[in-house]
Design a protein around this motif. Structure first.
Motif, PDB file in Angstrom:
ATOM      1  N   GLU A  59      42.896  35.546  31.193  1.00 14.12           N
ATOM      2  CA  GLU A  59      41.741  35.515  32.357  1.00 14.12           C
ATOM      3  C   GLU A  59      41.336  35.313  33.637  1.00 14.12           C
ATOM      4  O   GLU A  59      42.327  34.947  34.616  1.00 14.12           O
ATOM      5  CB  GLU A  59      40.508  34.345  31.546  1.00 14.12           C
ATOM      6  N   THR A  60      41.479  36.327  34.477  1.00 16.32           N
ATOM      7  CA  THR A  60      40.896  36.879  36.119  1.00 16.32           C
ATOM      8  C   THR A  60      39.697  36.631  36.232  1.00 16.32           C
ATOM      9  O   THR A  60      40.252  36.046  37.826  1.00 16.32           O
ATOM     10  CB  THR A  60      41.555  38.185  36.199  1.00 16.32           C
ATOM     11  N   THR A  61      38.237  36.011  36.441  1.00 15.98           N
ATOM     12  CA  THR A  61      37.330  35.417  36.728  1.00 15.98           C
ATOM     13  C   THR A  61      37.667  33.911  37.841  1.00 15.98           C
ATOM     14  O   THR A  61      36.898  34.182  38.270  1.00 15.98           O
ATOM     15  CB  THR A  61      36.940  35.406  35.757  1.00 15.98           C
ATOM     16  N   LEU A  62      38.664  33.446  37.419  1.00 20.68           N
ATOM     17  CA  LEU A  62      39.035  32.102  37.635  1.00 20.68           C
ATOM     18  C   LEU A  62      39.569  32.633  39.062  1.00 20.68           C
ATOM     19  O   LEU A  62      39.924  31.984  40.657  1.00 20.68           O
ATOM     20  CB  LEU A  62      40.022  30.841  37.141  1.00 20.68           C
ATOM     21  N   ASP A  63      40.321  33.642  38.709  1.00 18.28           N
ATOM     22  CA  ASP A  63      41.287  33.763  40.547  1.00 18.28           C
ATOM     23  C   ASP A  63      40.266  33.771  42.170  1.00 18.28           C
ATOM     24  O   ASP A  63      41.270  33.073  42.593  1.00 18.28           O
ATOM     25  CB  ASP A  63      41.726  35.377  40.339  1.00 18.28           C
TER      26      ASP A  63
ATOM     27  N   SER B  57      49.300  34.891  40.744  1.00 19.92           N
ATOM     28  CA  SER B  57      47.138  35.086  41.236  1.00 19.92           C
ATOM     29  C   SER B  57      47.245  36.062  42.510  1.00 19.92           C
ATOM     30  O   SER B  57      47.570  35.700  43.047  1.00 19.92           O
ATOM     31  CB  SER B  57      47.177  34.089  41.841  1.00 19.92           C
TER      32      SER B  57
ATOM     33  N   GLU C 128      33.214  27.589  31.462  1.00 23.27           N
ATOM     34  CA  GLU C 128      32.397  27.468  32.625  1.00 23.27           C
ATOM     35  C   GLU C 128      32.289  26.050  33.276  1.00 23.27           C
ATOM     36  O   GLU C 128      32.054  26.481  34.496  1.00 23.27           O
ATOM     37  CB  GLU C 128      31.029  26.964  31.810  1.00 23.27           C
TER      38      GLU C 128
ATOM     39  N   VAL D 233      35.611  26.385  35.881  1.00 25.09           N
ATOM     40  CA  VAL D 233      35.071  26.929  36.385  1.00 25.09           C
ATOM     41  C   VAL D 233      34.355  25.856  38.247  1.00 25.09           C
ATOM     42  O   VAL D 233      34.458  25.846  38.726  1.00 25.09           O
ATOM     43  CB  VAL D 233      33.311  28.103  37.049  1.00 25.09           C
TER      44      VAL D 233
END
Length: 457
Positions: A352-356, A398, A302, A305
Protein backbone atom coordinates in the motif's frame (compact mmCIF):
# COMPACT_ATOMS: atom_id res chain seq x y z
CA UNK A 1 -41.90 10.78 -28.67
CA UNK A 2 -44.88 8.71 -27.57
CA UNK A 3 -43.77 6.16 -24.99
CA UNK A 4 -45.73 3.45 -23.21
CA UNK A 5 -44.92 0.43 -21.10
CA UNK A 6 -44.09 -2.57 -23.29
CA UNK A 7 -46.72 -5.34 -23.33
CA UNK A 8 -44.75 -7.91 -25.38
CA UNK A 9 -43.13 -10.19 -22.84
CA UNK A 10 -44.06 -13.55 -24.39
CA UNK A 11 -41.05 -15.60 -25.39
CA UNK A 12 -38.62 -13.50 -23.38
CA UNK A 13 -37.51 -16.22 -20.98
CA UNK A 14 -33.97 -16.02 -22.28
CA UNK A 15 -33.99 -12.28 -21.76
CA UNK A 16 -35.08 -12.78 -18.16
CA UNK A 17 -32.08 -15.06 -17.60
CA UNK A 18 -29.87 -12.18 -18.78
CA UNK A 19 -31.40 -9.94 -16.11
CA UNK A 20 -30.72 -12.65 -13.51
CA UNK A 21 -27.06 -12.73 -14.55
CA UNK A 22 -26.82 -8.98 -14.08
CA UNK A 23 -27.80 -9.40 -10.42
CA UNK A 24 -24.49 -11.21 -9.89
CA UNK A 25 -22.68 -8.30 -11.52
CA UNK A 26 -24.36 -5.96 -9.03
CA UNK A 27 -23.04 -8.12 -6.20
CA UNK A 28 -19.53 -7.79 -7.65
CA UNK A 29 -19.91 -4.02 -7.61
CA UNK A 30 -20.95 -4.09 -3.96
CA UNK A 31 -17.89 -6.17 -3.04
CA UNK A 32 -15.50 -3.64 -4.62
CA UNK A 33 -12.84 -6.36 -4.90
CA UNK A 34 -10.76 -5.85 -8.05
CA UNK A 35 -10.42 -9.55 -8.89
CA UNK A 36 -14.18 -10.00 -8.49
CA UNK A 37 -14.82 -6.97 -10.70
CA UNK A 38 -12.46 -8.31 -13.36
CA UNK A 39 -14.36 -11.61 -13.27
CA UNK A 40 -17.56 -9.62 -13.72
CA UNK A 41 -16.25 -8.23 -17.02
CA UNK A 42 -15.90 -11.79 -18.31
CA UNK A 43 -19.45 -12.52 -17.14
CA UNK A 44 -20.67 -9.41 -18.94
CA UNK A 45 -18.91 -10.51 -22.14
CA UNK A 46 -20.77 -13.84 -21.97
CA UNK A 47 -24.10 -12.13 -21.27
CA UNK A 48 -23.56 -9.68 -24.10
CA UNK A 49 -22.81 -12.52 -26.52
CA UNK A 50 -25.96 -14.33 -25.39
CA UNK A 51 -28.01 -11.16 -25.72
CA UNK A 52 -26.87 -10.57 -29.30
CA UNK A 53 -28.16 -14.04 -30.14
CA UNK A 54 -31.61 -13.01 -28.89
CA UNK A 55 -31.95 -10.02 -31.23
CA UNK A 56 -35.29 -11.38 -32.51
CA UNK A 57 -36.74 -11.51 -28.98
CA UNK A 58 -39.51 -8.96 -28.32
CA UNK A 59 -37.61 -5.80 -29.31
CA UNK A 60 -38.71 -3.58 -26.44
CA UNK A 61 -37.63 -6.05 -23.78
CA UNK A 62 -34.40 -6.68 -25.70
CA UNK A 63 -33.60 -2.95 -25.73
CA UNK A 64 -34.30 -2.71 -22.02
CA UNK A 65 -31.95 -5.64 -21.37
CA UNK A 66 -29.31 -4.05 -23.60
CA UNK A 67 -29.68 -0.80 -21.63
CA UNK A 68 -29.23 -2.64 -18.34
CA UNK A 69 -26.25 -4.56 -19.74
CA UNK A 70 -24.47 -1.42 -20.98
CA UNK A 71 -25.20 0.36 -17.69
CA UNK A 72 -23.76 -2.52 -15.67
CA UNK A 73 -20.65 -2.58 -17.84
CA UNK A 74 -20.27 1.17 -17.31
CA UNK A 75 -20.42 0.68 -13.54
CA UNK A 76 -17.81 -2.11 -13.62
CA UNK A 77 -15.45 -0.20 -15.92
CA UNK A 78 -15.75 2.90 -13.73
CA UNK A 79 -15.04 0.86 -10.58
CA UNK A 80 -11.92 -0.53 -12.30
CA UNK A 81 -10.79 2.97 -13.28
CA UNK A 82 -11.36 2.46 -17.02
CA UNK A 83 -13.03 5.83 -17.49
CA UNK A 84 -13.12 5.89 -21.28
CA UNK A 85 -14.67 2.43 -21.42
CA UNK A 86 -17.20 3.41 -18.75
CA UNK A 87 -18.27 6.52 -20.65
CA UNK A 88 -18.63 4.57 -23.90
CA UNK A 89 -20.84 2.04 -22.11
CA UNK A 90 -23.09 4.70 -20.60
CA UNK A 91 -23.47 6.38 -24.01
CA UNK A 92 -24.47 3.01 -25.48
CA UNK A 93 -27.01 2.61 -22.69
CA UNK A 94 -28.52 5.99 -23.59
CA UNK A 95 -28.89 4.84 -27.21
CA UNK A 96 -30.50 1.52 -26.25
CA UNK A 97 -32.82 3.34 -23.86
CA UNK A 98 -34.41 5.19 -26.78
CA UNK A 99 -35.90 1.92 -28.03
CA UNK A 100 -36.89 0.38 -24.69
CA UNK A 101 -40.50 1.60 -24.84
CA UNK A 102 -40.61 2.89 -21.29
CA UNK A 103 -43.25 5.25 -19.97
CA UNK A 104 -42.37 8.93 -20.15
CA UNK A 105 -41.72 9.03 -16.42
CA UNK A 106 -39.50 5.93 -16.38
CA UNK A 107 -37.64 7.13 -19.47
CA UNK A 108 -36.79 10.47 -17.88
CA UNK A 109 -35.74 8.78 -14.66
CA UNK A 110 -33.46 6.24 -16.38
CA UNK A 111 -32.00 8.84 -18.74
CA UNK A 112 -31.33 11.20 -15.86
CA UNK A 113 -29.48 8.46 -14.00
CA UNK A 114 -27.33 7.71 -17.02
CA UNK A 115 -26.36 11.38 -17.38
CA UNK A 116 -25.41 11.36 -13.69
CA UNK A 117 -23.28 8.24 -14.23
CA UNK A 118 -21.54 9.90 -17.19
CA UNK A 119 -20.99 12.97 -15.01
CA UNK A 120 -19.44 10.89 -12.25
CA UNK A 121 -17.15 9.23 -14.79
CA UNK A 122 -15.95 12.58 -16.11
CA UNK A 123 -15.65 13.89 -12.54
CA UNK A 124 -13.04 11.17 -11.96
CA UNK A 125 -10.95 12.62 -14.77
CA UNK A 126 -7.98 14.90 -14.24
CA UNK A 127 -8.49 17.76 -16.69
CA UNK A 128 -10.69 20.85 -16.77
CA UNK A 129 -12.19 19.49 -19.99
CA UNK A 130 -13.31 16.38 -18.08
CA UNK A 131 -14.86 18.49 -15.34
CA UNK A 132 -16.59 20.79 -17.84
CA UNK A 133 -18.18 17.72 -19.42
CA UNK A 134 -19.14 16.45 -15.96
CA UNK A 135 -20.96 19.72 -15.28
CA UNK A 136 -22.77 19.41 -18.62
CA UNK A 137 -23.89 15.86 -17.79
CA UNK A 138 -25.10 16.82 -14.32
CA UNK A 139 -26.99 19.77 -15.84
CA UNK A 140 -28.78 17.43 -18.26
CA UNK A 141 -29.67 15.11 -15.38
CA UNK A 142 -31.06 18.04 -13.39
CA UNK A 143 -33.13 19.36 -16.30
CA UNK A 144 -34.75 15.96 -16.86
CA UNK A 145 -35.63 15.52 -13.19
CA UNK A 146 -36.94 19.06 -12.81
CA UNK A 147 -39.53 18.41 -15.53
CA UNK A 148 -41.60 16.60 -12.90
CA UNK A 149 -44.16 19.02 -11.44
CA UNK A 150 -44.21 17.42 -8.01
CA UNK A 151 -41.00 15.41 -7.59
CA UNK A 152 -41.24 12.54 -5.14
CA UNK A 153 -38.64 11.29 -2.73
CA UNK A 154 -36.75 9.31 -5.36
CA UNK A 155 -36.58 12.28 -7.70
CA UNK A 156 -35.39 14.60 -4.91
CA UNK A 157 -32.73 12.09 -3.95
CA UNK A 158 -31.50 12.02 -7.54
CA UNK A 159 -31.61 15.81 -7.78
CA UNK A 160 -29.59 16.18 -4.60
CA UNK A 161 -26.94 13.84 -6.04
CA UNK A 162 -26.74 15.73 -9.33
CA UNK A 163 -26.49 19.13 -7.62
CA UNK A 164 -23.83 18.08 -5.10
CA UNK A 165 -21.75 16.41 -7.81
CA UNK A 166 -22.16 19.46 -10.03
CA UNK A 167 -20.79 21.56 -7.16
CA UNK A 168 -17.86 19.19 -6.76
CA UNK A 169 -16.94 19.59 -10.45
CA UNK A 170 -17.24 23.39 -10.24
CA UNK A 171 -15.08 23.55 -7.11
CA UNK A 172 -12.24 21.76 -8.93
CA UNK A 173 -11.91 24.47 -11.55
CA UNK A 174 -9.61 26.71 -9.48
CA UNK A 175 -11.72 29.69 -10.50
CA UNK A 176 -13.32 32.18 -8.11
CA UNK A 177 -16.63 32.54 -9.98
CA UNK A 178 -16.91 28.76 -10.41
CA UNK A 179 -16.26 28.27 -6.70
CA UNK A 180 -19.08 30.71 -5.88
CA UNK A 181 -21.32 28.76 -8.26
CA UNK A 182 -20.32 25.55 -6.50
CA UNK A 183 -21.54 26.99 -3.20
CA UNK A 184 -24.94 27.61 -4.78
CA UNK A 185 -25.05 24.00 -6.00
CA UNK A 186 -24.35 22.63 -2.53
CA UNK A 187 -27.07 24.87 -1.07
CA UNK A 188 -29.62 23.59 -3.60
CA UNK A 189 -28.68 19.98 -2.86
CA UNK A 190 -29.17 20.63 0.87
CA UNK A 191 -32.61 22.12 0.23
CA UNK A 192 -33.73 18.97 -1.58
CA UNK A 193 -32.57 16.89 1.39
CA UNK A 194 -34.23 19.12 4.00
CA UNK A 195 -37.50 17.15 3.84
CA UNK A 196 -35.85 13.75 4.41
CA UNK A 197 -36.15 11.99 7.76
CA UNK A 198 -32.49 11.62 8.68
CA UNK A 199 -33.28 8.83 11.13
CA UNK A 200 -34.57 6.71 8.27
CA UNK A 201 -31.18 5.99 6.70
CA UNK A 202 -27.52 6.78 7.47
CA UNK A 203 -27.07 7.67 3.79
CA UNK A 204 -29.49 10.59 4.21
CA UNK A 205 -27.31 11.99 7.00
CA UNK A 206 -24.15 11.40 5.01
CA UNK A 207 -25.33 13.24 1.92
CA UNK A 208 -26.68 16.23 3.83
CA UNK A 209 -23.45 16.40 5.83
CA UNK A 210 -21.47 16.27 2.58
CA UNK A 211 -23.41 19.28 1.30
CA UNK A 212 -22.19 21.29 4.29
CA UNK A 213 -18.71 19.75 4.24
CA UNK A 214 -18.21 20.54 0.54
CA UNK A 215 -19.52 24.06 1.08
CA UNK A 216 -17.01 24.49 3.91
CA UNK A 217 -14.13 23.21 1.76
CA UNK A 218 -15.11 25.61 -1.03
CA UNK A 219 -15.25 28.53 1.38
CA UNK A 220 -11.76 27.59 2.58
CA UNK A 221 -10.60 27.56 -1.04
CA UNK A 222 -12.09 31.02 -1.60
CA UNK A 223 -10.34 32.25 1.56
CA UNK A 224 -6.89 30.78 1.04
CA UNK A 225 -6.73 30.89 -2.76
CA UNK A 226 -8.70 34.02 -3.65
CA UNK A 227 -8.35 36.19 -0.56
CA UNK A 228 -11.99 36.18 0.54
CA UNK A 229 -12.85 36.58 4.23
CA UNK A 230 -14.90 33.41 4.53
CA UNK A 231 -13.04 31.70 7.38
CA UNK A 232 -15.81 32.03 9.98
CA UNK A 233 -18.47 31.10 7.46
CA UNK A 234 -16.47 27.97 6.56
CA UNK A 235 -16.32 26.92 10.22
CA UNK A 236 -20.09 27.38 10.47
CA UNK A 237 -20.54 24.93 7.59
CA UNK A 238 -18.23 22.40 9.25
CA UNK A 239 -20.29 22.78 12.43
CA UNK A 240 -23.53 22.17 10.51
CA UNK A 241 -22.06 19.01 8.99
CA UNK A 242 -21.04 17.77 12.45
CA UNK A 243 -24.49 18.59 13.87
CA UNK A 244 -26.13 16.48 11.15
CA UNK A 245 -23.88 13.51 11.93
CA UNK A 246 -23.74 13.47 15.72
CA UNK A 247 -27.23 11.97 16.28
CA UNK A 248 -26.28 9.18 13.88
CA UNK A 249 -23.08 8.50 15.83
CA UNK A 250 -25.01 8.47 19.08
CA UNK A 251 -27.40 5.99 17.50
CA UNK A 252 -24.53 3.65 16.61
CA UNK A 253 -24.16 4.43 12.91
CA UNK A 254 -20.66 3.48 11.78
CA UNK A 255 -21.12 5.48 8.60
CA UNK A 256 -21.97 8.65 10.52
CA UNK A 257 -18.91 8.16 12.74
CA UNK A 258 -16.65 7.77 9.73
CA UNK A 259 -17.88 10.92 8.06
CA UNK A 260 -17.82 12.87 11.34
CA UNK A 261 -14.16 11.96 11.71
CA UNK A 262 -13.47 13.41 8.26
CA UNK A 263 -15.46 16.56 9.05
CA UNK A 264 -13.60 17.18 12.31
CA UNK A 265 -10.16 16.54 10.80
CA UNK A 266 -10.85 18.81 7.83
CA UNK A 267 -12.32 21.47 10.11
CA UNK A 268 -9.20 21.41 12.26
CA UNK A 269 -6.84 21.82 9.30
CA UNK A 270 -9.05 24.52 7.77
CA UNK A 271 -9.12 26.44 11.03
CA UNK A 272 -5.32 26.42 11.16
CA UNK A 273 -5.27 27.95 7.68
CA UNK A 274 -8.13 30.46 8.06
CA UNK A 275 -8.33 31.20 11.79
CA UNK A 276 -4.91 30.16 13.13
CA UNK A 277 -5.38 31.88 16.47
CA UNK A 278 -8.09 29.42 17.54
CA UNK A 279 -5.75 26.59 18.54
CA UNK A 280 -7.95 25.29 21.36
CA UNK A 281 -10.82 24.45 18.99
CA UNK A 282 -8.38 22.87 16.54
CA UNK A 283 -6.93 20.64 19.23
CA UNK A 284 -10.41 19.64 20.40
CA UNK A 285 -11.52 18.62 16.91
CA UNK A 286 -8.33 16.66 16.21
CA UNK A 287 -8.60 14.69 19.46
CA UNK A 288 -12.26 13.83 18.82
CA UNK A 289 -11.41 12.64 15.30
CA UNK A 290 -8.64 10.46 16.74
CA UNK A 291 -11.07 8.96 19.24
CA UNK A 292 -13.53 8.13 16.45
CA UNK A 293 -10.83 6.50 14.31
CA UNK A 294 -9.64 4.47 17.29
CA UNK A 295 -12.92 2.54 17.25
CA UNK A 296 -12.01 0.81 13.99
CA UNK A 297 -9.71 -2.11 13.23
CA UNK A 298 -6.12 -1.56 12.09
CA UNK A 299 -6.87 -3.16 8.68
CA UNK A 300 -9.39 -0.47 7.72
CA UNK A 301 -7.42 1.73 5.28
CA UNK A 302 -9.94 4.57 5.24
CA UNK A 303 -9.88 4.90 9.02
CA UNK A 304 -6.10 4.45 9.22
CA UNK A 305 -5.75 7.38 6.80
CA UNK A 306 -8.17 9.39 8.93
CA UNK A 307 -6.34 8.46 12.14
CA UNK A 308 -2.88 9.35 10.81
CA UNK A 309 -4.23 12.61 9.37
CA UNK A 310 -5.85 13.49 12.70
CA UNK A 311 -2.60 12.71 14.57
CA UNK A 312 -0.70 14.87 12.08
CA UNK A 313 -3.13 17.72 12.54
CA UNK A 314 -2.88 17.53 16.33
CA UNK A 315 0.93 17.41 16.10
CA UNK A 316 0.78 20.49 13.87
CA UNK A 317 -1.37 22.32 16.44
CA UNK A 318 0.90 21.39 19.34
CA UNK A 319 4.06 22.22 17.39
CA UNK A 320 2.73 25.65 16.39
CA UNK A 321 2.63 26.72 20.04
CA UNK A 322 5.62 24.69 21.23
CA UNK A 323 8.26 26.29 23.44
CA UNK A 324 11.67 24.53 23.47
CA UNK A 325 11.80 24.90 27.24
CA UNK A 326 8.75 22.65 27.61
CA UNK A 327 8.58 18.87 27.67
CA UNK A 328 8.29 17.83 24.02
CA UNK A 329 6.72 14.44 24.78
CA UNK A 330 3.23 15.86 24.26
CA UNK A 331 4.09 16.12 20.57
CA UNK A 332 6.35 13.11 20.16
CA UNK A 333 3.84 10.81 21.89
CA UNK A 334 1.14 11.90 19.42
CA UNK A 335 3.52 11.36 16.48
CA UNK A 336 4.66 7.94 17.61
CA UNK A 337 1.12 6.79 18.39
CA UNK A 338 0.02 7.69 14.85
CA UNK A 339 3.09 6.09 13.28
CA UNK A 340 2.47 2.89 15.22
CA UNK A 341 -1.10 2.72 13.86
CA UNK A 342 0.15 3.22 10.31
CA UNK A 343 2.95 0.71 10.80
CA UNK A 344 0.58 -2.03 11.96
CA UNK A 345 -1.48 -1.54 8.83
CA UNK A 346 1.57 -1.64 6.55
CA UNK A 347 2.90 -4.82 8.16
CA UNK A 348 -0.10 -6.59 6.65
CA UNK A 349 -0.42 -4.40 3.55
CA UNK A 350 3.20 -3.58 2.69
CA UNK A 351 2.38 -2.80 -0.96
CA UNK A 352 0.00 0.00 0.00
CA UNK A 353 1.53 3.30 -1.12
CA UNK A 354 -1.29 5.83 -0.66
CA UNK A 355 -0.37 6.23 3.00
CA UNK A 356 3.22 7.28 2.32
CA UNK A 357 2.76 11.08 1.96
CA UNK A 358 0.53 11.16 5.05
CA UNK A 359 3.02 9.13 7.10
CA UNK A 360 5.81 11.41 5.91
CA UNK A 361 3.97 14.51 7.10
CA UNK A 362 3.43 13.01 10.56
CA UNK A 363 7.02 11.76 10.71
CA UNK A 364 8.20 15.31 9.95
CA UNK A 365 6.66 16.74 13.14
CA UNK A 366 8.48 14.18 15.26
CA UNK A 367 11.77 14.99 13.55
CA UNK A 368 11.25 18.75 13.80
CA UNK A 369 10.37 18.51 17.48
CA UNK A 370 13.41 16.43 18.37
CA UNK A 371 15.56 18.68 16.19
CA UNK A 372 14.42 21.78 18.10
CA UNK A 373 14.10 20.53 21.65
CA UNK A 374 16.21 17.36 22.00
CA UNK A 375 18.60 17.09 19.04
CA UNK A 376 20.65 14.46 20.89
CA UNK A 377 17.64 12.10 20.42
CA UNK A 378 17.12 12.92 16.73
CA UNK A 379 19.38 10.15 15.39
CA UNK A 380 17.64 7.51 17.48
CA UNK A 381 14.22 8.75 16.38
CA UNK A 382 15.16 8.63 12.69
CA UNK A 383 16.95 5.28 12.84
CA UNK A 384 14.32 3.63 15.04
CA UNK A 385 11.84 4.09 12.18
CA UNK A 386 14.13 3.93 9.13
CA UNK A 387 16.81 1.34 9.94
CA UNK A 388 15.42 -2.15 9.19
CA UNK A 389 18.01 -3.71 11.49
CA UNK A 390 16.40 -2.12 14.53
CA UNK A 391 13.48 -3.78 16.28
CA UNK A 392 9.94 -2.51 15.87
CA UNK A 393 7.98 -0.91 13.08
CA UNK A 394 10.08 0.22 10.13
CA UNK A 395 9.34 2.74 7.41
CA UNK A 396 12.65 2.04 5.64
CA UNK A 397 10.76 1.70 2.33
CA UNK A 398 9.08 5.09 2.70
CA UNK A 399 10.41 7.74 0.28
CA UNK A 400 8.51 10.43 2.18
CA UNK A 401 10.10 9.55 5.54
CA UNK A 402 13.59 9.37 4.05
CA UNK A 403 13.10 12.78 2.46
CA UNK A 404 12.06 14.22 5.83
CA UNK A 405 15.10 12.66 7.52
CA UNK A 406 17.50 14.20 5.00
CA UNK A 407 15.91 17.64 5.26
CA UNK A 408 15.81 17.77 9.06
CA UNK A 409 19.31 16.35 9.47
CA UNK A 410 20.80 18.98 7.18
CA UNK A 411 18.80 21.68 8.92
CA UNK A 412 20.14 20.75 12.36
CA UNK A 413 23.68 20.25 11.05
CA UNK A 414 23.51 23.68 9.37
CA UNK A 415 22.50 25.23 12.70
CA UNK A 416 25.54 23.64 14.34
CA UNK A 417 27.86 24.89 11.59
CA UNK A 418 26.49 28.43 11.91
CA UNK A 419 27.61 28.49 15.53
CA UNK A 420 31.16 27.75 14.36
CA UNK A 421 33.75 27.79 17.16
CA UNK A 422 31.58 29.78 19.55
CA UNK A 423 32.25 28.64 23.13
CA UNK A 424 35.27 26.60 22.14
CA UNK A 425 36.72 24.78 25.15
CA UNK A 426 33.42 24.74 27.04
CA UNK A 427 31.26 21.67 27.80
CA UNK A 428 28.56 23.12 25.52
CA UNK A 429 30.98 23.27 22.59
CA UNK A 430 32.07 19.65 23.24
CA UNK A 431 28.42 18.51 23.31
CA UNK A 432 27.82 20.32 20.02
CA UNK A 433 30.76 18.58 18.37
CA UNK A 434 29.61 15.18 19.67
CA UNK A 435 26.15 15.89 18.29
CA UNK A 436 27.59 16.76 14.88
CA UNK A 437 29.49 13.47 14.78
CA UNK A 438 26.37 11.55 15.82
CA UNK A 439 24.15 13.22 13.23
CA UNK A 440 26.70 12.64 10.45
CA UNK A 441 26.86 8.95 11.38
CA UNK A 442 23.06 8.85 11.17
CA UNK A 443 23.13 10.61 7.79
CA UNK A 444 25.63 8.08 6.43
CA UNK A 445 23.63 5.11 7.72
CA UNK A 446 20.45 6.44 6.13
CA UNK A 447 22.32 6.94 2.84
CA UNK A 448 23.34 3.24 2.98
CA UNK A 449 19.72 2.21 3.55
CA UNK A 450 18.50 4.35 0.65
CA UNK A 451 21.13 2.90 -1.66
CA UNK A 452 19.67 -0.55 -0.99
CA UNK A 453 16.01 0.32 -0.87
CA UNK A 454 15.77 2.74 -3.78
CA UNK A 455 18.61 1.67 -6.07
CA UNK A 456 18.81 -2.10 -6.01
CA UNK A 457 15.08 -2.82 -5.74
Amino acid sequence: MNRSNHPDKEGSGHIESIFSELVAVQEALVSGDRSVLESATVQLDECESALMGLREDPPLRWSEAATAMATARGHVERALGNLEGADDSYRSALEFLEEAGLSEEDYRFRRSNLHTYRGLTKLSGTSKEDWEEAISQFDQSIRLREQVDEPGKEQKWGLSAAWINRGDALARMDDESRAEEALFSFEVAARYLAEFDLNESPSFRTRLALCHLNAAETLVQLTTRFGKKYGERAMEEYSKAAEVLRPGCEGGSKESCRVLGVVLTNACRARLACLPEDLTASERDAREAMALADEYEDDDLEMVVLDVTAHTTLAMVLYSRFDETEDCSAITDVVEEGLDRAGKFLEANFKETTLDPIIGELFRYGALTYGRAQPHFLSDYLLDYLDPEREGISFDRSPACHEVAVQVLWQVLADIERQGFTGMGTPEFDRRMELRIDLNRCRERLAEIRSVRFTNE
